[in-house]
Design an enzyme around this catalytic site. Structure first.
Site, short mmCIF file in Angstrom:
data_model
loop_
_atom_site.label_atom_id
_atom_site.label_comp_id
_atom_site.label_asym_id
_atom_site.label_seq_id
_atom_site.Cartn_x
_atom_site.Cartn_y
_atom_site.Cartn_z
N ASP A 121 0.83 -1.21 0.00
CA ASP A 121 0.00 0.00 0.00
C ASP A 121 0.86 1.26 0.00
O ASP A 121 1.94 1.29 0.59
CB ASP A 121 -0.90 0.02 1.24
CG ASP A 121 -1.99 -1.04 1.18
OD1 ASP A 121 -2.24 -1.57 0.09
OD2 ASP A 121 -2.58 -1.33 2.24
N TYR A 149 4.52 -8.48 9.00
CA TYR A 149 4.16 -7.07 9.14
C TYR A 149 4.15 -6.65 10.60
O TYR A 149 3.83 -7.44 11.49
CB TYR A 149 2.76 -6.81 8.57
CG TYR A 149 2.59 -7.06 7.10
CD1 TYR A 149 2.78 -6.05 6.16
CD2 TYR A 149 2.23 -8.33 6.64
CE1 TYR A 149 2.61 -6.28 4.80
CE2 TYR A 149 2.06 -8.57 5.28
CZ TYR A 149 2.25 -7.55 4.37
OH TYR A 149 2.08 -7.79 3.04
N ASP A 163 -7.85 2.23 6.59
CA ASP A 163 -6.63 2.79 7.17
C ASP A 163 -6.79 4.28 7.38
O ASP A 163 -7.84 4.86 7.09
CB ASP A 163 -5.38 2.46 6.34
CG ASP A 163 -5.41 3.10 4.94
OD1 ASP A 163 -6.22 4.03 4.71
OD2 ASP A 163 -4.62 2.68 4.08
N ARG A 256 -5.21 -4.69 6.65
CA ARG A 256 -6.29 -3.72 6.89
C ARG A 256 -7.59 -4.44 7.26
O ARG A 256 -8.33 -4.02 8.15
CB ARG A 256 -6.49 -2.83 5.67
CG ARG A 256 -5.41 -1.77 5.50
CD ARG A 256 -5.65 -0.95 4.25
NE ARG A 256 -5.44 -1.71 3.03
CZ ARG A 256 -6.16 -1.59 1.91
NH1 ARG A 256 -7.19 -0.75 1.89
NH2 ARG A 256 -5.89 -2.31 0.85
#
Length: 350
Positions: A121, A149, A163, A256
């Site tokens: 992203d 992550y 987000d 997300r």
């Protein structure tokens, strides 16, 4: 070209050609011992030699660039999309090698192939795996491999993008949520689970990204839940309304969506505030990802050599093309070097 631009280029070229010559002791001595005309000729000859050496050096760099083949990783900062970062990398390499140039137009058609193995992203940072040359054929394995992550979530707010870059669509209380509450539900999101992808994503409908359709204001239906894998998930920190997760997952997984689903499971809502990809396949952020000041032909060549040991021999030598899949986010650019870069550059999805 505007007159001012032509003047700047002319001045810059003259300075580049003559400055090294005036700095050499041999040239100064020759000028002192010869008449002005011969001294001027000596300067011109020395400048020509300097220019010739520079062209040879650029030609060597161009040859080295075209010989690069394999997979390496770069550090993507927050802001640019993965495609924009790939384009920036490509332009830096071509500029360093002086390509395209008149010398290359006299040769056979030359092509530089470069691509990335998995979209990150624009609001995220971290490891972005890049394939160059025949290394682009190895990128499919990066899509299906594991990723890790570090995500910072914010409780109490939901957004349309899931987000912090999106518009707030809902707010709910979170003051009664405890660290134990979060830790208690994480097991529900571990293993083989079903997950609904975000509407703002690189997934496509009728050949167009869902995120593009959403930005146009078109009505987009959510993709159905699909199977994904979470190898491990742990709560690293909780300071309401913020919580930090360490997640290792398989391909096709959306952090997300995970953070949003955690918020719902806690009878609240949540969105991703910060996201960093610390690992993709065998590549780690600390050890393998090149920062932008290392995006040079020599540095990438060294990285390719270092990273070659990360792959099994049978994968590194694989020549067959990867299977096509509409779900795979794989970008490969084929750039013809004997033509100026323009809007007609071919960008293909492998």
């Amino acid at each position: 070209m505007a007159a001012s631009e032509a003047a700047v280029m002319s001045s810059s070229s003259l300075k580049t050609d003559t400055f090294p010559v005036l700095e050499t002791a041999g040239t100064v001595a020759a000028m002192a011992a010869t008449p002005p005309a011969r001294a001027a000729a000596a300067v011109v000859a020395a400048a020509a030699r300097t220019g010739s050496e520079a062209r040879v050096s650029k030609a060597a760099l161009a040859t080295k660039l075209l010989s690069l083949s394999g997979v390496f990783a770069v550090h993507k900062p927050k802001g640019p999309t993965s495609a924009e970062l790939l384009n920036r990398l490509k332009e830096k390499l071509l500029a360093e090698a002086g390509m395209p140039s008149p010398e290359w137009t006299k040769r056979k058609k030359q092509t530089l192939k470069i691509g990335h193995g998995g979209t990150l992203d624009s609001a995220a940072r971290g490891v972005l795996v890049v394939g160059i040359g025949s290394g682009t054929k190895m990128l499919t394995s990066m899509l299906s491999g594991s990723k890790r992550y570090i995500a910072i979530g914010e409780l109490g707010k939901a957004t349309d993008t899931l987000d912090s870059t999106g518009k707030v669509t809902e707010e709910k209380p979170y003051d009664k949520i405890t660290q134990e509450d979060i830790e208690g539900i994480l097991q529900k999101f571990t293993g083989n689970i079903m997950q609904v992808p975000p509407l703002y994503s690189a997934l496509k409908k009728d050949g167009q990204r869902l995120s593009t359709l959403m930005k146009r204001g078109e009505v987009v239906e959510a993709k159905p839940a699909r199977p994904v894998t979470v190898y491990s998930i742990s709560l690293q920190k909780f300071q309401p309304p913020f919580f930090t997760l360490d997640v290792e997952c398989g391909g096709g997984f959306y952090i997300r969506s995970l953070v949003s689903d955690i918020g719902k499971e806690l009878s609240s809502c949540a969105n991703v505030l910060e996201l960093t990809r610390t690992k993709q396949g065998p590549f780690t952020l600390e050890e393998h990802a090149l920062p932008e000041d290392k995006w040079t032909i020599d540095d990438i060549a060294q990285s390719l050599e270092h990273c070659s040991s990360l792959f099994p021999a049978e994968l590194a030598l694989k020549k067959s093309k990867p299977e096509k899949s509409n779900e795979q986010v794989l970008s490969c650019e084929y750039i013809t070097l004997n033509e100026p870069k323009g809007e007609d550059d071919v960008i293909k999805t492998c």
